[in-house]
Design a protein around this motif. Structure first.
Motif, PDB file in Angstrom:
ATOM      1  N   GLU A 386     -40.380 -44.144 -17.293  1.00 48.29           N
ATOM      2  CA  GLU A 386     -40.438 -42.761 -17.751  1.00 48.29           C
ATOM      3  C   GLU A 386     -40.419 -41.728 -16.624  1.00 48.29           C
ATOM      4  OE1 GLU A 386     -42.910 -40.737 -21.389  1.00 48.29           O
ATOM      5  OE2 GLU A 386     -43.963 -41.845 -19.852  1.00 48.29           O
ATOM      6  N   ILE A 387     -41.208 -41.967 -15.587  1.00 45.73           N
ATOM      7  CA  ILE A 387     -41.319 -40.930 -14.546  1.00 45.73           C
ATOM      8  C   ILE A 387     -40.854 -41.410 -13.168  1.00 45.73           C
ATOM      9  CG2 ILE A 387     -43.210 -39.769 -15.769  1.00 45.73           C
ATOM     10  CD1 ILE A 387     -45.052 -40.813 -13.447  1.00 45.73           C
ATOM     11  N   LYS A 388     -40.083 -42.473 -13.119  1.00 42.96           N
ATOM     12  CA  LYS A 388     -39.548 -42.909 -11.816  1.00 42.96           C
ATOM     13  C   LYS A 388     -38.352 -43.817 -11.995  1.00 42.96           C
ATOM     14  CE  LYS A 388     -40.680 -47.446 -11.343  1.00 42.96           C
ATOM     15  NZ  LYS A 388     -41.797 -48.185 -11.801  1.00 42.96           N
ATOM     16  N   PHE A 389     -37.551 -43.949 -10.928  1.00 40.54           N
ATOM     17  CA  PHE A 389     -36.591 -45.048 -10.878  1.00 40.54           C
ATOM     18  C   PHE A 389     -36.607 -45.621  -9.472  1.00 40.54           C
ATOM     19  CE2 PHE A 389     -34.086 -41.274  -9.891  1.00 40.54           C
ATOM     20  CZ  PHE A 389     -33.322 -41.679  -8.798  1.00 40.54           C
ATOM     21  N   SER A 390     -36.300 -46.916  -9.370  1.00 41.55           N
ATOM     22  CA  SER A 390     -36.335 -47.598  -8.078  1.00 41.55           C
ATOM     23  C   SER A 390     -35.002 -48.260  -7.820  1.00 41.55           C
ATOM     24  CB  SER A 390     -37.419 -48.682  -8.071  1.00 41.55           C
ATOM     25  OG  SER A 390     -38.685 -48.129  -8.304  1.00 41.55           O
ATOM     26  N   LEU A 391     -34.591 -48.241  -6.552  1.00 48.03           N
ATOM     27  CA  LEU A 391     -33.325 -48.845  -6.148  1.00 48.03           C
ATOM     28  C   LEU A 391     -33.584 -49.831  -5.028  1.00 48.03           C
ATOM     29  CD1 LEU A 391     -31.390 -45.459  -5.806  1.00 48.03           C
ATOM     30  CD2 LEU A 391     -31.501 -46.945  -7.819  1.00 48.03           C
ATOM     31  N   LEU A 392     -32.979 -50.995  -5.117  1.00 45.63           N
ATOM     32  CA  LEU A 392     -33.104 -51.975  -4.041  1.00 45.63           C
ATOM     33  C   LEU A 392     -31.857 -51.874  -3.175  1.00 45.63           C
ATOM     34  CD1 LEU A 392     -35.159 -54.257  -3.296  1.00 45.63           C
ATOM     35  CD2 LEU A 392     -33.479 -55.854  -4.248  1.00 45.63           C
ATOM     36  N   ILE A 393     -32.074 -51.654  -1.866  1.00 44.72           N
ATOM     37  CA  ILE A 393     -30.936 -51.491  -0.953  1.00 44.72           C
ATOM     38  C   ILE A 393     -31.155 -52.337   0.305  1.00 44.72           C
ATOM     39  CG2 ILE A 393     -30.440 -49.133  -1.724  1.00 44.72           C
ATOM     40  CD1 ILE A 393     -31.838 -48.204   0.926  1.00 44.72           C
ATOM     41  N   ASP A 394     -30.126 -52.433   1.168  1.00 42.03           N
ATOM     42  CA  ASP A 394     -30.291 -53.120   2.450  1.00 42.03           C
ATOM     43  C   ASP A 394     -31.290 -52.348   3.304  1.00 42.03           C
ATOM     44  OD1 ASP A 394     -28.391 -54.769   1.524  1.00 42.03           O
ATOM     45  OD2 ASP A 394     -26.814 -54.177   2.947  1.00 42.03           O
ATOM     46  N   ALA A 395     -32.190 -53.073   3.950  1.00 40.86           N
ATOM     47  CA  ALA A 395     -33.249 -52.426   4.740  1.00 40.86           C
ATOM     48  C   ALA A 395     -32.674 -51.514   5.824  1.00 40.86           C
ATOM     49  CB  ALA A 395     -34.162 -53.481   5.343  1.00 40.86           C
ATOM     50  N   ALA A 396     -31.530 -51.887   6.350  1.00 37.52           N
ATOM     51  CA  ALA A 396     -30.937 -51.109   7.454  1.00 37.52           C
ATOM     52  C   ALA A 396     -30.667 -49.656   7.034  1.00 37.52           C
ATOM     53  CB  ALA A 396     -29.644 -51.767   7.911  1.00 37.52           C
ATOM     54  N   TYR A 397     -30.500 -49.418   5.742  1.00 42.12           N
ATOM     55  CA  TYR A 397     -30.173 -48.066   5.262  1.00 42.12           C
ATOM     56  C   TYR A 397     -31.385 -47.281   4.771  1.00 42.12           C
ATOM     57  CZ  TYR A 397     -25.285 -49.505   5.432  1.00 42.12           C
ATOM     58  OH  TYR A 397     -24.073 -49.935   5.856  1.00 42.12           O
ATOM     59  N   THR A 398     -32.589 -47.821   4.994  1.00 40.51           N
ATOM     60  CA  THR A 398     -33.786 -47.191   4.427  1.00 40.51           C
ATOM     61  C   THR A 398     -33.876 -45.694   4.743  1.00 40.51           C
ATOM     62  OG1 THR A 398     -34.954 -49.273   4.707  1.00 40.51           O
ATOM     63  CG2 THR A 398     -36.299 -47.332   4.251  1.00 40.51           C
ATOM     64  N   GLU A 399     -33.847 -45.386   6.039  1.00 36.90           N
ATOM     65  CA  GLU A 399     -34.075 -43.982   6.411  1.00 36.90           C
ATOM     66  C   GLU A 399     -32.957 -43.081   5.916  1.00 36.90           C
ATOM     67  OE1 GLU A 399     -35.222 -43.559  10.484  1.00 36.90           O
ATOM     68  OE2 GLU A 399     -36.771 -45.096  10.250  1.00 36.90           O
ATOM     69  N   LEU A 400     -31.723 -43.561   6.015  1.00 33.21           N
ATOM     70  CA  LEU A 400     -30.588 -42.763   5.541  1.00 33.21           C
ATOM     71  C   LEU A 400     -30.731 -42.500   4.036  1.00 33.21           C
ATOM     72  CD1 LEU A 400     -27.849 -41.412   6.029  1.00 33.21           C
ATOM     73  CD2 LEU A 400     -26.759 -43.640   5.640  1.00 33.21           C
ATOM     74  N   ALA A 401     -31.107 -43.533   3.294  1.00 33.04           N
ATOM     75  CA  ALA A 401     -31.229 -43.372   1.841  1.00 33.04           C
ATOM     76  C   ALA A 401     -32.354 -42.405   1.492  1.00 33.04           C
ATOM     77  CB  ALA A 401     -31.469 -44.731   1.191  1.00 33.04           C
ATOM     78  N   VAL A 402     -33.511 -42.562   2.143  1.00 29.80           N
ATOM     79  CA  VAL A 402     -34.651 -41.692   1.815  1.00 29.80           C
ATOM     80  C   VAL A 402     -34.309 -40.246   2.155  1.00 29.80           C
ATOM     81  CG1 VAL A 402     -37.069 -41.171   2.327  1.00 29.80           C
ATOM     82  CG2 VAL A 402     -36.349 -43.544   2.071  1.00 29.80           C
ATOM     83  N   ARG A 403     -33.691 -40.034   3.325  1.00 25.10           N
ATOM     84  CA  ARG A 403     -33.333 -38.665   3.714  1.00 25.10           C
ATOM     85  C   ARG A 403     -32.286 -38.073   2.779  1.00 25.10           C
ATOM     86  NH1 ARG A 403     -33.404 -39.547  10.240  1.00 25.10           N
ATOM     87  NH2 ARG A 403     -35.658 -39.746  10.312  1.00 25.10           N
ATOM     88  N   THR A 404     -31.324 -38.887   2.391  1.00 23.94           N
ATOM     89  CA  THR A 404     -30.264 -38.417   1.492  1.00 23.94           C
ATOM     90  C   THR A 404     -30.867 -37.967   0.160  1.00 23.94           C
ATOM     91  OG1 THR A 404     -28.683 -39.926   2.499  1.00 23.94           O
ATOM     92  CG2 THR A 404     -28.145 -39.113   0.301  1.00 23.94           C
ATOM     93  N   LEU A 405     -31.723 -38.803  -0.404  1.00 20.14           N
ATOM     94  CA  LEU A 405     -32.319 -38.475  -1.707  1.00 20.14           C
ATOM     95  C   LEU A 405     -33.269 -37.286  -1.580  1.00 20.14           C
ATOM     96  CD1 LEU A 405     -32.934 -42.092  -3.053  1.00 20.14           C
ATOM     97  CD2 LEU A 405     -31.048 -40.539  -3.581  1.00 20.14           C
ATOM     98  N   HIS A 406     -33.969 -37.217  -0.466  1.00 18.48           N
ATOM     99  CA  HIS A 406     -34.903 -36.121  -0.233  1.00 18.48           C
ATOM    100  C   HIS A 406     -34.161 -34.778  -0.269  1.00 18.48           C
ATOM    101  CE1 HIS A 406     -38.143 -33.869   1.867  1.00 18.48           C
ATOM    102  NE2 HIS A 406     -38.921 -34.759   1.253  1.00 18.48           N
ATOM    103  N   SER A 407     -32.988 -34.736   0.372  1.00 17.53           N
ATOM    104  CA  SER A 407     -32.186 -33.494   0.349  1.00 17.53           C
ATOM    105  C   SER A 407     -31.589 -33.273  -1.032  1.00 17.53           C
ATOM    106  CB  SER A 407     -31.039 -33.560   1.353  1.00 17.53           C
ATOM    107  OG  SER A 407     -31.545 -33.816   2.630  1.00 17.53           O
ATOM    108  N   LEU A 408     -31.067 -34.346  -1.614  1.00 19.20           N
ATOM    109  CA  LEU A 408     -30.400 -34.249  -2.919  1.00 19.20           C
ATOM    110  C   LEU A 408     -31.290 -33.573  -3.958  1.00 19.20           C
ATOM    111  CD1 LEU A 408     -27.952 -35.178  -4.740  1.00 19.20           C
ATOM    112  CD2 LEU A 408     -29.341 -37.183  -5.297  1.00 19.20           C
TER     113      LEU A 408
END
Ligand code: ADP
Ligand code: ASP
Ligand code: MG
Length: 414
Positions: A386-408
């Protein structure tokens, strides 16, 4: 006059100078006329060292003795802080979990608090105007009388439980950041401090990887209606801004609710894929039954509908610490399950996007998929609630993914 619980974590009590700094924070509240109970963690690094010593002594050690060892870190800090307080003229006395007592279940290393006896503390507040300095993280089992500990990060839970027992006006969690941020500020410098966050959201943030509060402390705060305020012990003790920090509160108390409140991530995940599983009734039970019996928590589960009506692939995640055990458990049940191959990976991260606003907004997750795809980040598994979604990704992309979503989601500070 208010009754306050003040909790100080490991980095806040890292050495004698930091403990003196904590004593000045406590003195400020005492001088303002408040009744104060303090909860302390072990000095930073101490618990890790104690845990390591237990492992070195024996890989398979008795959990009761593990608790005896690891609870000692908090005992040292409580005594030292009481000394530091007395040295600046504040009446103070240390208390261990067994002395109050803080009664817990018998689940050594991850015990649950059952009851906190605050009578003695209240008596001392009233009669001696004495600050209680309580060791966090530890308790005592009701029947055996043995020392227990509450799981890593458990001092937060000690503090909230004590605040509830004392009917404290507030539970201040002092740490090395000045509040709860939209994501870990050490990873995303553009993270923004939240003035308020709803209990439900904090619960998700904490359980999905943000270690700023232990999950159980948030659960307890929600059930017992404790006002939890996260703030910094690194701000000057005498002139700290009383409003700088994050209040964990009921959803109704938040005026401007964004769709997304925060992003959490956890690297403690492992992925297991079972290839060419029989696609027939009972197979999921044959897989997840043995894992449950082995006490292994399964989190994300992805199963395809088979194209040929005969076999399919099934992917799920388990805590990284249980990876080998989970693979063994599946291998041992191979005859009942029936599959072609078992694959696994530990270099994965679960990134989660959280916000109560998702209840009333559609398409929030779809935007993330597009945005990550544009950066070439592959999504291995998805779960939503209901109040979240989770995505499993390659660990190497962690920071890029978090920063991308944070801006998005418009969380960057301006
Ligand atoms: P303490 O020793 O005081 O208990 P912890 O190390 O357990 O402190 O928790 C504080 C840390 O939590 C911060 O230093 C920060 O790196 C991390 N953290 C992760 N996510 C967040 C978040 N969303 N907001 C604030 N801190 C976060
Ligand atoms: N000292 C314990 C730990 O490091 C408890 C805590 O700090 O909250 O996990
Ligand atoms: Mg902590």
């Amino acid at each position: 006059m208010a009754r306050l619980v003040m909790k100080f974590g490991g980095t806040s009590v890292a050495d004698i100078e930091r403990i003196r700094n904590v004593a000045r924070h406590v003195k400020r509240e005492v001088d303002a006329g408040h009744e104060v109970a303090v909860v302390v963690s072990a000095m930073s690094g101490t618990t890790n060292r104690l845990v390591e010593w237990c492992r070195e002594a024996s890989a398979l050690h008795d959990a009761r003795e593990y608790d005896t060892v690891v609870a000692s870190g908090e005992q040292v800090t409580s005594g030292l802080l009481a000394i530091a307080l007395q040295a600046i003229g504040v009446a103070a006395r240390s208390w261990q979990g067994w002395q109050l007592p803080i009664v817990t279940s018998e689940a050594h290393a991850s015990a649950r608090i059952l009851d906190v006896n605050g009578d003695e503390l209240v008596k001392r507040f009233l009669e001696r105007k004495e600050v209680a300095v309580i060791s966090g993280f530890q308790g005592v089992h009701s029947d055996t009388g043995r020392i227990t500990t509450l799981g890593r990060g458990g001092s937060d839970t000690s503090a909230v439980a004590i605040a509830a027992a004392l009917k404290a006006d507030r539970c201040d969690i002092y740490t090395d950041v000045d509040g709860v941020y939209t994501t870990d500020p050490r990873v995303v410098p553009r993270a923004r401090r939240l003035d308020r966050i709803a209990f439900e959201e904090m619960l998700e943030l904490a359980s999905l990887g943000a270690k700023v509060l232990q999950v159980r402390s948030v659960e307890l705060g929600m059930v017992r209606q404790v006002r939890i305020f996260v703030r910094s012990s690194f701000d000057p003790p005498e002139s700290i801004d009383p409003h700088k920090g994050t209040l964990i509160c009921a959803e109704e108390d938040i005026v401007e609710q964004e769709v997304v409140t925060g992003i959490a991530f956890s690297k403690d995940e492992a992925q297991i894929s079972i290839r060419n599983v029989q696609d027939k009734p009972g197979v999921a039970a044959n897989i997840f039954g043995p894992l449950a019996d082995a006490n292994i928590n399964v989190d994300m589960i992805v199963q395809n509908v088979s194209a040929d009506g005969a076999t399919t692939d099934l992917t799920f995640t388990v805590p990284a610490a249980d990876f080998e055990r989970a693979k063994d458990t599946i291998s041992n049940a191979r005859a009942q399950i029936g599959y072609a191959r078992l694959d696994g990976a530990t270099d994965v991260t679960k990134v989660s996007v959280i916000g109560v606003g998702m209840r009333s907004h559609a398409g929030v997750a779809a935007r993330a998929f597009r945005s990550l795809a544009e950066r070439g980040i592959n999504i291995r598994a998805i779960t939503t609630s209901e109040i979240k979604f989770s995505l499993l990704i390659d660990a190497a992309y962690t920071e890029l993914a978090v920063r991308t979503l944070h801006s998005l989601y418009g969380l960057d500070k301006s």
